[in-house]
Every structure is written in structure tokens, then in C-alpha cells.
Design an enzyme around this catalytic site. Structure first.
Site, PDB file in Angstrom:
ATOM      1  CD  GLU A  32      -3.132   0.568   2.153  1.00  0.00           C
ATOM      2  OE1 GLU A  32      -3.421  -0.642   2.271  1.00  0.00           O
ATOM      3  OE2 GLU A  32      -3.723   1.467   2.757  1.00  0.00           O
ATOM      4  CE1 TYR A  56      -3.402  -1.054   8.704  1.00  0.00           C
ATOM      5  CE2 TYR A  56      -5.539  -2.024   9.187  1.00  0.00           C
ATOM      6  CZ  TYR A  56      -4.748  -1.189   8.428  1.00  0.00           C
ATOM      7  OH  TYR A  56      -5.308  -0.476   7.399  1.00  0.00           O
ATOM      8  CG  ASP A 101      -2.313  -1.339   5.385  1.00  0.00           C
ATOM      9  OD1 ASP A 101      -1.221  -1.942   5.455  1.00  0.00           O
ATOM     10  OD2 ASP A 101      -2.437  -0.107   5.476  1.00  0.00           O
TER      11      ASP A 101
END
Ligand SMILES: [Zn+2]
Ligand SMILES: [Zn+2]
Length: 679
Positions: free
Chosen positions: A7, A303, A101
């Protein structure tokens, strides 16, 4: 060649480093860096490379709303250099691994990249890897067991983009046209933004209409504590003072209670809880999220976009053990003394990502980060440690007394065992000591008195509290709430840490609430959020949900168009207040934000042409009128907000102008600020 797509640039570099054990070579794919090793190439994007927009012919502000709502949207590349680089590198690929992600946003970014890859290489094999932290263990595990791309998840994200575009464009255009504010001054209205703003306006009205009431408390002051009369608030001054006049100073203890209570550790961090804690120590939600993302990209934390507050099985002992080499060592070794490490459980269980935890630590975390980054990292580390710690134990005491028959009481609180609070020393509770007393004991008060106090209005929302409220009401998602807040600030709808709506916010929300209330309520937005969950679960299609939202919007517009003239009048009347910037220092009439014929903004007197007082304003950015006022001129301070930048406080426009005049006299060089303009 195997092509791996991430990403962000930094994720590409780190993943390549991990998979190649640092042996990768950097090369250029067009203007973008790619990392190569063992027949693999890793390339990083910059978020979305495809955007959704209306076709060009819909660009006019006054385009027929009915047609706009029904219009088909088009996909447009928004990051040409990545599109080009991908096409370049994808031709040689035999396999593509999507390593963006793992959430809706990331899945869609992956699918966007896949569309481009397949346009030049239709038969390429496709894989998806999912990980929750960019650490060697997590990344190697993910690449060892790739899965399929989840097209439903990507569709749910695309549906959100499309719905927000259609609603935002139609409603923003309507309200901007109705208020006569076009171009740079447009008034934005949105599906999530407007119900959120309505919450703030509602709270502010509650505060404005709050009438403070005086009351009295009767208290007996002893040498080392203060006891209050059991009646609490006396609304009648005479009653309170009457009691005081009757009482002597001899008190007798009638009861003394003591108990110990445990206070459980706080739940693991999900996004909302994290933002609440970070804003409580002074970060804005947007800044806290930006820093958390940096920490994640650099492998320090897992995350940060997660709803989950229940930890899955992880190797907690080694995660905590990592900290033995750092300044957190005393805390880590204390926890490691435990036979079993069991984290406390929160209320929300989700399976996509674990709660936020520190995934790695360098030798010197403090030295490798900025102060702000370290503060956020420390918050996450300490919260994680606290999750495993023992309850903290409090001793509560309550004493009851009588003075000439009137009941009084006092309480004390004191920590006996710190437990988790030693690991997580934020939001401390103040100690209140009470001496050891026993029933029948006689005491002598220093004085007995009636103290005047007044009731206080409810507090304004802070960012953390508002984000929690949005979550409770189903407004937005973990990934978008902090962005919605930033937009409200950027667009001059709100100001301050204790969030306060501006006059402009009142104008927009009040007029919408009277004629199309559903836009300012959370219900419709929540329904649509639930529909997006259904898309992700494969129970509804993107097209169904987008079409339903168009029908909803169409019915809203039937109301709006019917009352267009009235809405326009309300907006224009209310917006006039937003343009007021205090009283004219020359004639005391209202000063207004005006525009010259050449389109330049300035502050002018409403008594023009009788009074010609004027002050310059910066050429662009939105002007927010703050509540703070200049002591010298009585004019309100101004703030200039530009999209994507920190707001700039200009202060008093008059002082600012005087300073500018003096500087330009001194320098005699080319003017850098704008000169005042008159109508
Ligand atoms: Zn004037
Ligand atoms: Zn001033």
C-alpha cells in the site's frame, strides 16, 4: 517474476528487507522505486491509485440535481506515475501477490492495482497475503500461506466511496447554491459529516440554554478533613444559613466504614479506545492516527485500524520479553514474574486484526523517534503492559457524624496497591485522606459554614469523546472518523479542543434540520453502514446498496426542492452572523467579511459608504472567527484553515494589519502580504 504490491512505499521496502534478509536491490520502475531479490519485485503504492468521480459534464454547480443523483460514476486514475510503473513491471509478472493492509480500504487498493495489472497481463496468477504487523515473524508467516482476494470486501469500500461522492456532491451543491456561497467558500454537507456536526450544534445549544443556578453547601471544617451536610445542595440560602447559625462545633462520629475495592485493568486498545486515550494526553485524533500509522509502517506496533478489544493467542511472553533491553525493563520484568500471562478482555470481538500492541522494539526506541512518536508508542506499550497487570486496590472510607442532630459525612480514597496503574500512570485519581475514626468519638470543628456555589453547564465534546459517540451511533468507521473531524475543522465548522461549532455550522445544521431532518440524524447513515457490512459479507451487491442510497437521496431532494426558497432565506439570514467580525473601531457598526468586485476578501464596515474602515484578509483559506478577542481593539481573533495544513492563527486582524504596515515601511521591498482593498 513474482510481483508483490504493497500500500505504501515504506511498507514495500520493509517487506522486501524482511523477505530477502536485507539482500534486495533497489531499482526504478518508471518514477517509482521497486525492490528486487530471488525473482521477486516489491512495489509500493501511495494509497488509492484510482478515484471515483462524475463525468465532466456534471461539473457545473447548478447541474440538475435529479440527474446528478442518478448519474453513473466513472473511475479515474489519480496517481498516474504508479499506474505507469505498475503497467511497466506487470508485463513480466507470472504471479501477483497483493500485500496491502488487510481491511476494506486495503482490499480495494489491491483490487485497483489488480485491474491495472490485468489490463496488460490478463492471465496472471493472483494471491493475497494478510498480516497485522510488519515484523519478520508476521510477514514470513503471511507469505507462507497466501489466500484469495476478497472482492466483496473491496466492493463494500467502493460502495462507500460512491455513496459519499453522490451524497456529498448533491447536498453540498444544493446548500452552497441556496446560500450563495460558491467556489472557495462552498458549504460542505456530507452523509457522516452533517450528523456529526449536528451533535456538536445540539450540545452547544444545550450549553447556551443552560441557566446556572446558585446553591449552598453546609460544611464542617475539621483540622484534617471537611464533612458536608447530608442534604447536599441547599437551593435556599436562608435555609442553609439558618442551619449554620443553629449549630455548635461539637461533632460526634456515628459510623465509620472502610472497604477495599479492586479496579480492573483497562481494555486492550482498538482504534476508538486508542484515540480516546491519545486525545486525553493532548494529541488531535488526526495527528494520533498519523503517528500510529508511522509506528505501524516502521514495524513498531500492530495495525492501528481495528475494532477488536479481545486478544487472540499470541506469544505474549516474548512480546513482553523484548522490552527487557529498554527503558521499559522494570515493567517487563515485573510482568514476566507471573506464571501465566492472560490479557484482560474488552467488549468487542472481531477477527480481522488483534487489538493494537507493540510488535517490535529497537535497542533505543526513544532515540529513533521524534518526541511525539515516542509519546504515542509509550502510551501503546504501557497500555499493553497494563492489560496483563493485576487490579489496582483502593481503600474507601466513609465517616458519618452528627453536629447538634444534623447529619454530616465525609469520604476518603487512597490507593493501597497500584496494580496496573503502576504500568499505566495516565488519568490518575486524586487521593483524599481521612483520619482513622471510630463510632462515639467526639471531634471539634474549626468552623461550620455555608458555601455558595453554582451549577455548571455540560462540558463540550473533546475529539476522543466525540469519536466514541460516533462509534456508538454507527457514524463512520474506525478508519474514517478522525478524518471526518479534521474536515469539520478545515471547513471552519468547528474550533477549539473543547469542540465548539461556528455560526456557519449553526446556519447549515439549523436549515437542514428544519427542512430535511434526516440529513442531520444518524439513522440513515447507520443503515447505509450496515448495508456496507452486508456487501462485505456477500449478502448484498454494491449496485443494490448504491441504488438504494440514490433512492433515499432522491426522496430527501423532493423535500429540499419543495422548500428551496425558504431554506435559502434561512441560510442567508444565518450566514450573515458568520460574516460578522466584531464592531467597527471607527463607528461601532458591525464589521463584515466582504468581497471586492475583483473577488478579493476583506473586512469592511456595514455602514459603508458612510464609514470607510477596512482591513485586509489573506487571499485564500477559510476564515474561522474565534471566541478569543483582542484586548486593545475588541475584535475577535481569526484563524485561517487550509486543507491539509495546520490552521494558522492570524490573531486580531487590526493588530495584524498594523504590524504589516510597520514591517512594509521598514523593508520597502516588494509587498508580500496583500494591501487593504476597498469596495
Ligand atoms: Zn465603521
Ligand atoms: Zn488588536
Amino acid at each position: 517474476v513474482e510481483l508483490i504490491i504493497t500500500e505504501k512505499q515504506i511498507a514495500a521496502k520493509r517487506i522486501a528487507q524482511i523477505l530477502s534478509d536485507g539482500k534486495m536491490k533497489q531499482r526504478k520502475a518508471g518514477e517509482v522505486a521497486a525492490y528486487e531479490f530471488d525473482g521477486k519485485a516489491v512495489i509500493g503504492l501511495s494509497g488509492h491509485i484510482i478515484g471515483i468521480d462524475f463525468p465532466k459534464e456534471y461539473a457545473r454547480w447548478n447541474y440538475d440535481f435529479h440527474k446528478l443523483i442518478g448519474a453513473n460514476t466513472v473511475k479515474v486514475p489519480v496517481q498516474e506515475k504508479y499506474t505507469t510503473a505498475l503497467k511497466n513491471i506487470a508485463k513480466e509478472a507470472s504471479r501477483v501477490v497483493i500485500a496491502t493492509d488487510y481491511d476494506r480500504e486495503g482490499e480495494l487498493i489491491g483490487v485497483e492495482a489488480l485491474d491495472i495489472v490485468r489490463s496488460v497481463n490478463p492471465n496472471v496468477a493472483i494471491f493475497r497475503v494478510r498480516y497485522s504487523a510488519i515484523t519478520p515473524e508476521e510477514i514470513k508467516k503471511a507469505f507462507a500461506s497466501p489466500v484469495d482476494v476478497d472482492y466483496n470486501l473491496a466492493s463494500s469500500c467502493e460502495a462507500r466511496q460512491e455513496i459519499d461522492l453522490i451524497w456529498g456532491a448533491a447536498l453540498t451543491r444544493f446548500v452552497s447554491l441556496a446560500s450563495g456561497r460558491l467556489g472557495g467558500d462552498f458549504l460542505s454537507v456530507g452523509r457522516v459529516q452533517s450528523p456529526t456536526l449536528a451533535l456538536l450544534v445540539e450540545k452547544e445549544k444545550e450549553i447556551e440554554s443552560f441557566v446556572t443556578k446558585k446553591y449552598w453547601e453546609v460544611q464542617a471544617v475539621f483540622p484534617d478533613f471537611v464533612a458536608k451536610h447530608d442534604k447536599g445542595r441547599f437551593w435556599d440560602e436562608a435555609e442553609a444559613k439558618g442551619i449554620v447559625s443553629r449549630l455548635g462545633k461539637e461533632a460526634v462520629v456515628t459510623d465509620m466504614k472502610k472497604e477495599e475495592r479492586g479496579d480492573h485493568p483497562p481494555s486492550p486498545f482498538n482504534t476508538t479506545e486508542f484515540l480516546r486515550a491519545a486525545t486525553a494526553i493532548g494529541f488531535s485524533a488526526a495527528n494520533a492516527m498519523r503517528i500510529a500509522e508511522w509506528l505501524y509502517m516502521n514495524g513498531y506496533i500492530s495495525y492501528p485500524r481495528t475494532d477488536n478489544t479481545v486478544f487472540p493467542e499470541l506469544d505474549f511472553r516474548s512480546l513482553i520479553g523484548m522490552f527487557l533491553q529498554t527503558e521499559f525493563s522494570p515493567y517487563a520484568s515485573e510482568l514476566l514474574k507471573k506464571d501465566r500471562l492472560v490479557p484482560v478482555k474488552g467488549k468487542k470481538l472481531a477477527t480481522d486484526h488483534p487489538p493494537i500492541y507493540p510488535a517490535a522494539v529497537g535497542v533505543d526506541p526513544k532515540g529513533s523517534m521524534t518526541n511525539e512518536q515516542y509519546k504515542v508508542y509509550e502510551l501503546i506499550v504501557r497500555r499493553f503492559f497494563a492489560n496483563f497487570a493485576d487490579p489496582s486496590i483502593w481503600e474507601r472510607k466513609k465517616v458519618e457524624l452528627k453536629i447538634d442532630g444534623e447529619p454530616f459525612s465525609a469520604s476518603g480514597i487512597r490507593i493501597v496497591k497500584e496494580g496496573w496503574r503502576w504500568f499505566y500512570p495516565y488519568n490518575r485519581i486524586e487521593t483524599k485522606l481521612l483520619p482513622e475514626l471510630s463510632a462515639g468519638q467526639k471531634l471539634k470543628a474549626v468552623k461550620v459554614e455555608a458555601v455558595g456555589k453554582e451549577t455548571k453547564p455540560p462540558p463540550r465534546y473533546t475529539q476522543g469523546v466525540l469519536i466514541k459517540k460516533m462509534e456508538d451511533l454507527g457514524l463512520g468507521t474506525k478508519s474514517t472518523r478522525h478524518e471526518t473531524l479534521s474536515k469539520l475543522y478545515e471547513r471552519s465548522y468547528v474550533q477549539g479542543k473543547q469542540i465548539r461549532p461556528t455560526k456557519k455550522a449553526y446556519a447549515v445544521i439549523d436549515s437542514l434540520a428544519s427542512y430535511a431532518a434526516s440529513i442531520t440524524k444518524p439513522d440513515m447513515t447507520r443503515l447505509l453502514e450496515e448495508d456496507m457490512d452486508r456487501i462485505a459479507a456477500g449478502k448484498k451487491t454494491e449496485k443494490e446498496v448504491v441504488d438504494e442510497s440514490r433512492t433515499m437521496l432522491d426522496s430527501i431532494f423532493k423535500d429540499l426542492m419543495k422548500d428551496k426558497a425558504a431554506i435559502s432565506q434561512v441560510l442567508k439570514d444565518k450566514m450573515r452572523e458568520d460574516e460578522q467580525v466584531g464592531a467597527c473601531p471607527k463607528c461601532n457598526a458591525d464589521l463584515l467579511i466582504k468581497r471586492s468586485r475583483r473577488g478579493l476578501r476583506f473586512i469592511g464596515c456595514s455602514a459603508y459608504p458612510k464609514c470607510d474602515f477596512s482591513l485586509p484578509l489573506p487571499r485564500d483559506g477559510r476564515v474561522t472567527v474565534l471566541s478569543q478577542k483582542c484586548e486593545k481593539h475588541g475584535l475577535p481573533f481569526l484563524q485561517i484553515n487550509k486543507s491539509g495544513r495546520k490552521p494558522w492563527t492570524l490573531g486580531c486582524p487590526y493588530c495584524n494589519f498594523i504590524e504589516w504596515k510597520e514591517n512594509s515601511k521598514k523593508e520597502k521591498s516588494v509587498q508580500t502580504t496583500e494591501a487593504p482593498v476597498s469596495t
